[in-house]
Design an enzyme around this catalytic site. Structure first.
Site, mmCIF file in Angstrom:
data_model
loop_
_atom_site.group_PDB
_atom_site.id
_atom_site.type_symbol
_atom_site.label_atom_id
_atom_site.label_comp_id
_atom_site.label_asym_id
_atom_site.label_seq_id
_atom_site.Cartn_x
_atom_site.Cartn_y
_atom_site.Cartn_z
ATOM 1 N N CYS A 63 0.838 -1.207 0.000
ATOM 2 C CA CYS A 63 0.000 0.000 0.000
ATOM 3 C C CYS A 63 0.872 1.257 0.000
ATOM 4 C CB CYS A 63 -0.904 -0.035 1.230
ATOM 5 S SG CYS A 63 -1.747 1.504 1.587
ATOM 6 N N CYS A 66 0.208 3.804 2.796
ATOM 7 C CA CYS A 66 0.720 3.287 4.077
ATOM 8 C C CYS A 66 2.194 3.619 4.257
ATOM 9 C CB CYS A 66 0.535 1.774 4.154
ATOM 10 S SG CYS A 66 -1.175 1.229 4.096
#
Length: 144
Positions: A63, A66
């Protein structure tokens, strides 16, 4: 306010029996701790049963948002002695993903006295992050 997030969690969902069983165990954390959650029992012990508030960051290595949020949370929370950070990799903790209904990452929940008191999903602006940290710790922090 818009946020950036990754959708499509890839982990299978399992039952909650071990999480419920583990809720009866209690531990105390050392201050300034960043907890990398490896399993449900550790989550219950170090987050749900913590004497201090804990900000929980559900994230995934794949991600991109993230990769921005996790270091930002670390830099803001690690210096505080009255607030801990827990990092949960959604790929390795499917039961926690299911329990907390994480549908996209990054997802952040704030836990105090074993209760979820706040949350946000996605990469949000720095002010929202610092407001959450201030709410949980009672101290002012500056975005980095």
């Amino acid at each position: 306010m818009s946020s950036v997030m990754c959708r499509g969690l890839r982990s299978p969902i399992r039952g909650l029996a071990s999480l419920r069983k583990a809720q009866q165990i209690s531990t105390t954390l050392v201050h300034n701790e960043t907890i990398v959650v490896k399993n449900n029992e550790e989550f219950v012990n170090k987050v749900m049963n913590s004497d201090k508030p804990v900000i929980v960051n559900f994230h995934a290595e794949w991600c991109e948002p993230c990769k921005i949020l996790t270091p930002q949370l670390r830099s803001l929370i690690e210096p505080l002695d009255d607030l801990d950070l827990a990092i949960v990799d959604v790929e390795d903790n499917a039961e926690l993903v299911h329990t907390f209904e994480v549908k996209a990452v990054p997802a952040v929940i704030a836990v105090k006295n074993g209760l979820i008191v706040d949350k946000f999903i996605g990469l949000v602006d720095a002010e929202m992050i610092t407001n959450l940290i201030q709410k949980m710790s009672g101290k002012k922090t500056e975005p980095k």
